[in-house]
Design a protein around this motif. Sequence first.
Motif, PDB file in Angstrom:
ATOM      1  N   ALA A 168      -3.523  -2.495  -8.059  1.00 23.73           N
ATOM      2  CA  ALA A 168      -4.226  -3.771  -7.935  1.00 23.73           C
ATOM      3  C   ALA A 168      -5.745  -3.616  -7.978  1.00 23.73           C
ATOM      4  N   LEU A 169      -6.238  -2.440  -7.653  1.00 22.31           N
ATOM      5  CA  LEU A 169      -7.689  -2.236  -7.699  1.00 22.31           C
ATOM      6  C   LEU A 169      -8.133  -1.885  -9.114  1.00 22.31           C
TER       7      LEU A 169
ATOM      8  N   GLU B  46       0.836  -1.186   0.000  1.00 20.80           N
ATOM      9  CA  GLU B  46       0.000   0.000   0.000  1.00 20.80           C
ATOM     10  C   GLU B  46       0.877   1.244   0.000  1.00 20.80           C
ATOM     11  N   VAL B  47       0.399   2.264  -0.669  1.00 26.68           N
ATOM     12  CA  VAL B  47       1.072   3.562  -0.715  1.00 26.68           C
ATOM     13  C   VAL B  47       0.067   4.590  -0.236  1.00 26.68           C
ATOM     14  N   LYS B  48       0.468   5.350   0.788  1.00 30.45           N
ATOM     15  CA  LYS B  48      -0.447   6.333   1.368  1.00 30.45           C
ATOM     16  C   LYS B  48      -0.089   7.736   0.927  1.00 30.45           C
ATOM     17  N   SER B  49      -1.063   8.618   1.024  1.00 32.22           N
ATOM     18  CA  SER B  49      -0.803  10.007   0.682  1.00 32.22           C
ATOM     19  C   SER B  49       0.226  10.590   1.649  1.00 32.22           C
ATOM     20  N   PHE B  50       1.067  11.457   1.146  1.00 29.46           N
ATOM     21  CA  PHE B  50       2.159  12.038   1.919  1.00 29.46           C
ATOM     22  C   PHE B  50       1.646  13.147   2.821  1.00 29.46           C
ATOM     23  N   ARG B  51       2.028  13.072   4.091  1.00 37.53           N
ATOM     24  CA  ARG B  51       1.694  14.135   5.049  1.00 37.53           C
ATOM     25  C   ARG B  51       3.002  14.554   5.702  1.00 37.53           C
ATOM     26  N   TRP B  52       3.463  15.700   5.378  1.00 39.01           N
ATOM     27  CA  TRP B  52       4.771  16.163   5.816  1.00 39.01           C
ATOM     28  C   TRP B  52       4.974  15.991   7.316  1.00 39.01           C
TER      29      TRP B  52
ATOM     30  N   MET C 228      -5.232   5.974   0.062  1.00 37.80           N
ATOM     31  CA  MET C 228      -4.326   4.838   0.002  1.00 37.80           C
ATOM     32  C   MET C 228      -4.563   4.089  -1.305  1.00 37.80           C
ATOM     33  N   GLU C 229      -3.486   3.701  -1.928  1.00 35.47           N
ATOM     34  CA  GLU C 229      -3.581   2.901  -3.147  1.00 35.47           C
ATOM     35  C   GLU C 229      -2.913   1.552  -2.893  1.00 35.47           C
ATOM     36  N   ILE C 230      -3.376   0.527  -3.575  1.00 36.39           N
ATOM     37  CA  ILE C 230      -2.849  -0.821  -3.385  1.00 36.39           C
ATOM     38  C   ILE C 230      -2.204  -1.284  -4.691  1.00 36.39           C
ATOM     39  N   PHE C 231      -0.995  -1.811  -4.585  1.00 35.68           N
ATOM     40  CA  PHE C 231      -0.245  -2.182  -5.780  1.00 35.68           C
ATOM     41  C   PHE C 231       0.327  -3.589  -5.709  1.00 35.68           C
TER      42      PHE C 231
END
Length: 91
Positions: free
Chosen positions: A81-82, A47-53, A62-65
């Motif tokens: 993957a979605l 999973e890759v989440k949105s960046f929060r400084w 969140m995206e799933i790959f």
Amino acid sequence: MMMDAIKSNELNRGKVYEWLDKYWEGGERPCAVCHESTWAISAEPVEVKSFRWGKFTSGGTMEIFMVIACQTCGNSHLINALATELMEIQE
Ligand SMILES: [Zn+2]
């Protein structure tokens, strides 16, 4: 697609092989960096989440790959993957 429609935390192997046949020359596509063809598919999706400084967050996008990684040079690709329906989805 709703996240709670995902049936398990695994990639659907049948769909993965179909995808590889259709878009990755059955896994025989040469790597653009080292020109070998030694690909490996991640055992689990990532999973890759949105960046929060500067903050650890549990929310946000969140995206799933699925990860396709060259075993020779490490060149890696993230396949959503979605979008490609590689996850097992509740009917
Ligand atoms: Zn490579």
